[in-house]
Design an enzyme around this catalytic site. Structure first.
Site, PDB file in Angstrom:
ATOM      1  N   ASP A   1       0.852  -1.180   0.000  1.00  0.00           N
ATOM      2  CA  ASP A   1       0.000   0.000   0.000  1.00  0.00           C
ATOM      3  C   ASP A   1       0.893   1.237   0.000  1.00  0.00           C
ATOM      4  OD1 ASP A   1      -2.932   1.060   0.599  1.00  0.00           O
ATOM      5  OD2 ASP A   1      -1.531   2.205   1.842  1.00  0.00           O
TER       6      ASP A   1
ATOM      7  N   HIS B   1       4.881   5.530   6.644  1.00  0.00           N
ATOM      8  CA  HIS B   1       5.870   4.825   7.460  1.00  0.00           C
ATOM      9  C   HIS B   1       7.221   5.534   7.395  1.00  0.00           C
ATOM     10  CE1 HIS B   1       8.255   1.311   8.934  1.00  0.00           C
ATOM     11  NE2 HIS B   1       9.130   1.754   8.044  1.00  0.00           N
ATOM     12  N   GLU B   2       7.689   5.812   6.181  1.00  0.00           N
ATOM     13  CA  GLU B   2       8.987   6.466   6.034  1.00  0.00           C
ATOM     14  C   GLU B   2       8.967   7.870   6.638  1.00  0.00           C
ATOM     15  OE1 GLU B   2      11.404   4.752   5.381  1.00  0.00           O
ATOM     16  OE2 GLU B   2      10.510   3.042   4.342  1.00  0.00           O
TER      17      GLU B   2
ATOM     18  N   HIS C   1       9.797   8.006  10.274  1.00  0.00           N
ATOM     19  CA  HIS C   1      11.209   8.090  10.655  1.00  0.00           C
ATOM     20  C   HIS C   1      11.640   9.543  10.801  1.00  0.00           C
ATOM     21  CE1 HIS C   1      11.838   3.867  10.359  1.00  0.00           C
ATOM     22  NE2 HIS C   1      11.681   3.793   9.052  1.00  0.00           N
TER      23      HIS C   1
ATOM     24  N   ASP D   1      11.890   1.614  13.291  1.00  0.00           N
ATOM     25  CA  ASP D   1      11.174   0.461  12.737  1.00  0.00           C
ATOM     26  C   ASP D   1      10.807  -0.512  13.851  1.00  0.00           C
ATOM     27  OD1 ASP D   1      11.194   0.896   9.866  1.00  0.00           O
ATOM     28  OD2 ASP D   1      13.370   0.647   9.979  1.00  0.00           O
TER      29      ASP D   1
END
Length: 225
Positions: free
Chosen positions: A157, A164-165, A168, A174
């Site tokens: 997705d 998600h990235e 960071h 993670d």
């Protein structure tokens, strides 16, 4: 009581204490528009990349963003929230996903906000082909970017990958062993996972890292894991 000018100087000193170079993050560039630069401080989306080296990359990226933001907002140390600017001009294929990811984070936390800019940002997005997949990268000298791999964003997705990235950038590491409900579990749950939102623990962590404006965030740099 310290004057605002003295406070600003102190805040900037804290930022410089991170030991990163003063180059603007928005100028960081992969080797080409279609191939990411080789580096050793990265945090790939794929679960096999969840190593200590990746964790070091997470911390380095967050520190770089803090330094960049600090230099721009040192004159306003009393701010209760800070803005992290990103430049997405080098990832036009992912314009919609990047905007969605920023909106997700902006609706999830209040102590820090993401905002697009056409100029020099605190970090940048790039797109292309890379066998390592998508990742957040820093060279350790004040330059950072999020690289979005074409193939991986077709398999997983895409908005989840970008969100998600971006996590960071905001200081989250993670946690590939986590369930799909955790945004930072990344590719761990497999391509069937389409959750795009951070869970309560992840939201609380970002709020903690950026609590009471940039001054508090800088004090918490050493606690990023």
């Amino acid at each position: 009581m310290q004057s605002s000018r003295t406070s600003a100087k102190r805040l900037l000193a804290l930022a410089l204490g991170l030991g990163l170079a003063s180059a603007a993050l928005g100028t960081a560039t992969p080797a080409s528009a279609h191939t990411a630069a080789p580096d050793t401080t990265r945090a790939a989306y794929a679960p096999h990349a969840g190593t200590g080296e990746s964790a070091a990359g997470n911390k380095a990226f967050f520190e770089a963003v803090l330094k960049s933001v600090a230099e721009k907002q040192a004159a306003n140390p009393s701010l209760k929230s800070v803005t992290v600017y990103y430049n997405a001009s080098q990832a036009p294929s992912f314009a919609s996903q990047i905007a969605s990811a920023a909106s997700i984070w902006n609706s999830s936390v209040s102590n820090v906000k993401l905002q697009a800019t056409s100029g020099t940002g605190d970090f940048a997005y790039y797109e292309g082909n890379d066998a390592r997949g998508s990742y957040a990268s820093t060279d350790g000298h004040g330059r950072g970017y999020v690289f979005l791999d074409y193939a991986q964003n077709q398999e997983y997705d895409s908005i989840r990958v970008v969100a998600h990235e971006t996590g960071h950038v905001l200081g989250l590491p993670d946690h590939y062993e986590g369930p799909c409900s955790e945004l930072m579990s990344g590719g761990g749950p497999g391509p069937s996972c389409t959750n795009r939102y951070p869970d309560a623990t992840e939201r609380a962590k970002v709020e903690q890292l950026w609590a009471n404006g940039l001054a508090k965030a800088l004090q918490k740099v050493d606690h990023v894991r």
